[in-house]
Design a protein around this motif. Structure first.
Motif, PDB file in Angstrom:
ATOM      1  N   VAL A  32       0.818  -1.213   0.000  1.00  0.00           N
ATOM      2  CA  VAL A  32       0.000   0.000   0.000  1.00  0.00           C
ATOM      3  C   VAL A  32       0.853   1.265   0.000  1.00  0.00           C
ATOM      4  O   VAL A  32       0.333   2.365  -0.209  1.00  0.00           O
ATOM      5  CB  VAL A  32      -0.939   0.012   1.224  1.00  0.00           C
ATOM      6  CG1 VAL A  32      -1.848  -1.195   1.200  1.00  0.00           C
ATOM      7  CG2 VAL A  32      -0.162   0.064   2.531  1.00  0.00           C
ATOM      8  N   LYS A  33       2.175   1.120   0.233  1.00  0.00           N
ATOM      9  CA  LYS A  33       3.047   2.312   0.262  1.00  0.00           C
ATOM     10  C   LYS A  33       3.030   3.025  -1.081  1.00  0.00           C
ATOM     11  O   LYS A  33       3.049   4.255  -1.151  1.00  0.00           O
ATOM     12  CB  LYS A  33       4.462   1.888   0.652  1.00  0.00           C
ATOM     13  CG  LYS A  33       5.437   3.052   0.751  1.00  0.00           C
ATOM     14  CD  LYS A  33       6.775   2.608   1.329  1.00  0.00           C
ATOM     15  CE  LYS A  33       7.442   1.617   0.379  1.00  0.00           C
ATOM     16  NZ  LYS A  33       8.805   1.240   0.844  1.00  0.00           N
ATOM     17  N   ASP A  34       3.013   2.259  -2.151  1.00  0.00           N
ATOM     18  CA  ASP A  34       3.046   2.874  -3.490  1.00  0.00           C
ATOM     19  C   ASP A  34       1.778   3.687  -3.765  1.00  0.00           C
ATOM     20  O   ASP A  34       1.808   4.698  -4.472  1.00  0.00           O
ATOM     21  CB  ASP A  34       3.209   1.787  -4.553  1.00  0.00           C
ATOM     22  CG  ASP A  34       4.556   1.068  -4.442  1.00  0.00           C
ATOM     23  OD1 ASP A  34       5.487   1.669  -3.851  1.00  0.00           O
ATOM     24  OD2 ASP A  34       4.653  -0.076  -4.896  1.00  0.00           O
ATOM     25  N   TYR A  35       0.646   3.217  -3.210  1.00  0.00           N
ATOM     26  CA  TYR A  35      -0.611   3.930  -3.475  1.00  0.00           C
ATOM     27  C   TYR A  35      -0.616   5.330  -2.853  1.00  0.00           C
ATOM     28  O   TYR A  35      -1.356   6.214  -3.302  1.00  0.00           O
ATOM     29  CB  TYR A  35      -1.790   3.128  -2.927  1.00  0.00           C
ATOM     30  CG  TYR A  35      -2.072   1.865  -3.726  1.00  0.00           C
ATOM     31  CD1 TYR A  35      -2.760   1.917  -4.939  1.00  0.00           C
ATOM     32  CD2 TYR A  35      -1.645   0.633  -3.256  1.00  0.00           C
ATOM     33  CE1 TYR A  35      -3.010   0.754  -5.652  1.00  0.00           C
ATOM     34  CE2 TYR A  35      -1.897  -0.528  -3.967  1.00  0.00           C
ATOM     35  CZ  TYR A  35      -2.578  -0.466  -5.170  1.00  0.00           C
ATOM     36  OH  TYR A  35      -2.828  -1.615  -5.882  1.00  0.00           O
ATOM     37  N   LYS A  36       0.180   5.541  -1.807  1.00  0.00           N
ATOM     38  CA  LYS A  36       0.191   6.832  -1.126  1.00  0.00           C
ATOM     39  C   LYS A  36       0.840   7.923  -1.966  1.00  0.00           C
ATOM     40  O   LYS A  36       0.595   9.109  -1.739  1.00  0.00           O
ATOM     41  CB  LYS A  36       0.916   6.714   0.214  1.00  0.00           C
ATOM     42  CG  LYS A  36       0.234   5.771   1.204  1.00  0.00           C
ATOM     43  CD  LYS A  36       1.022   5.687   2.494  1.00  0.00           C
ATOM     44  CE  LYS A  36       0.368   4.730   3.488  1.00  0.00           C
ATOM     45  NZ  LYS A  36       1.129   4.624   4.759  1.00  0.00           N
TER      46      LYS A  36
END
Length: 297
Positions: A32-36
């Protein structure tokens, strides 16, 4: 008779559910880090919806598994709970029977005590307008409240009522009305407020009457001034008639019809001093007695 839980044991209830928590937590955090940091544009709306669907699918997989495990853990407890309720229902039946008998005995005790309280009230000698229900305290029926204690409270209330009656009798106005309210309520504040309310109404009424009297006085004074002004306008004609030696005729609206057989008429000139009201009264008298008059120098 003892309740014994043979399975599961206490240590089983405190054990954790073992699963790859840390492994999945790290993997999901990385995913989910990339979605931020993604900055979607209007052209990438399709991709946005697809990413959201993937994330919701992943979340649902975890939630479904959580619910499955919870059901497994709760199944033995749910069955145990039902079994316990079947046993407690057997106990509730005699408890209900005992409670009903206790209530019946307590009601009989309260009935007897209420009669004793009524006799006590009669013996104390309250003011004639005081009824027992006006001073009744439901706590008096409690088993812990003795009759001597109730008698003490009743006498204290009776003395207070006597003091209130004396206070109301000393009111400057509307003491009767205030006392009528007190007889019904035994509320000193409410009785005083009623007296004050009626006193305020009376003051407003007197003020209104005073203002009305002043208004009528001003109207009467204005009418007198207007009448005087009208008479002053007639002075020149009256002076001419006086100079010719004839007696001026009274204005048509100020004289009555002359009798057919006239008595001798004499002329007398004189001057009078008086207030506007007095002069108007003199004028009215001469009109009523059919005396002709007019102003002379």
């Amino acid at each position: 008779m003892e309740l014994r839980i043979t399975n599961p044991q206490e240590n089983w209830l405190t054990e954790q559910i073992l699963w790859n928590n840390e492994e999945l937590k790290a993997a999901i955090a990385e995913k989910v880090k990339d979605y931020k940091t993604i900055a979607y544009t209007e052209d990438s709306l399709k991709d946005m919806k697809a990413d959201r669907a993937d994330l919701n699918k992943l979340k649902k997989a975890f939630e479904d598994e959580r619910k499955r495990v919870k059901k497994i853990c709760m199944e033995p407890y749910t069955k145990f709970e039902q079994q316990v309720k079947e046993i407690t229902a057997l106990i509730d039946e005699p408890i209900g029977l005992i409670d009903s008998q206790i209530r019946e005995i307590d009601e009989r005790r309260k009935t007897v005590k209420r009669e004793e309280i009524e006799e006590l009230f009669t013996s104390i000698g309250f003011q004639s307008f005081v009824k027992l229900d006006m001073i009744w305290d439901e706590k008096w029926l409690n088993a812990t409240v003795t009759l001597p204690k109730i008698e003490e409270q009743m006498k204290s209330r009776m003395y207070q009522i006597g003091t209130d009656v004396v206070t109301i009798s000393k009111l400057p106005e509307f003491k009767f009305e205030a006392m009528e309210v007190y007889r019904k309520t035994l509320d000193m504040n409410q009785a005083i407020q009623e007296g004050q309310r009626l006193d305020d109404i009376q003051k407003r009424k007197l003020e209104a009457e005073r203002m009305e009297a002043e208004r009528k006085a001003r109207e009467a004074e204005e009418a007198a001034k207007q009448q005087t002004a009208a008479e002053q306008k007639e002075e020149p004609a009256a002076e001419k008639e006086a100079a010719s030696g004839s007696v001026p005729e009274a204005p048509a609206e100020e004289t009555a019809s002359i009798p057919e057989e006239e008595e001798p008429v004499f002329q007398l000139d004189f001057r009078v001093w008086g207030t506007s009201e007095q002069l108007m009264a003199l004028r009215e008298y001469m009109l009523q007695n059919q005396i002709r008059f007019g102003k002379v120098e």
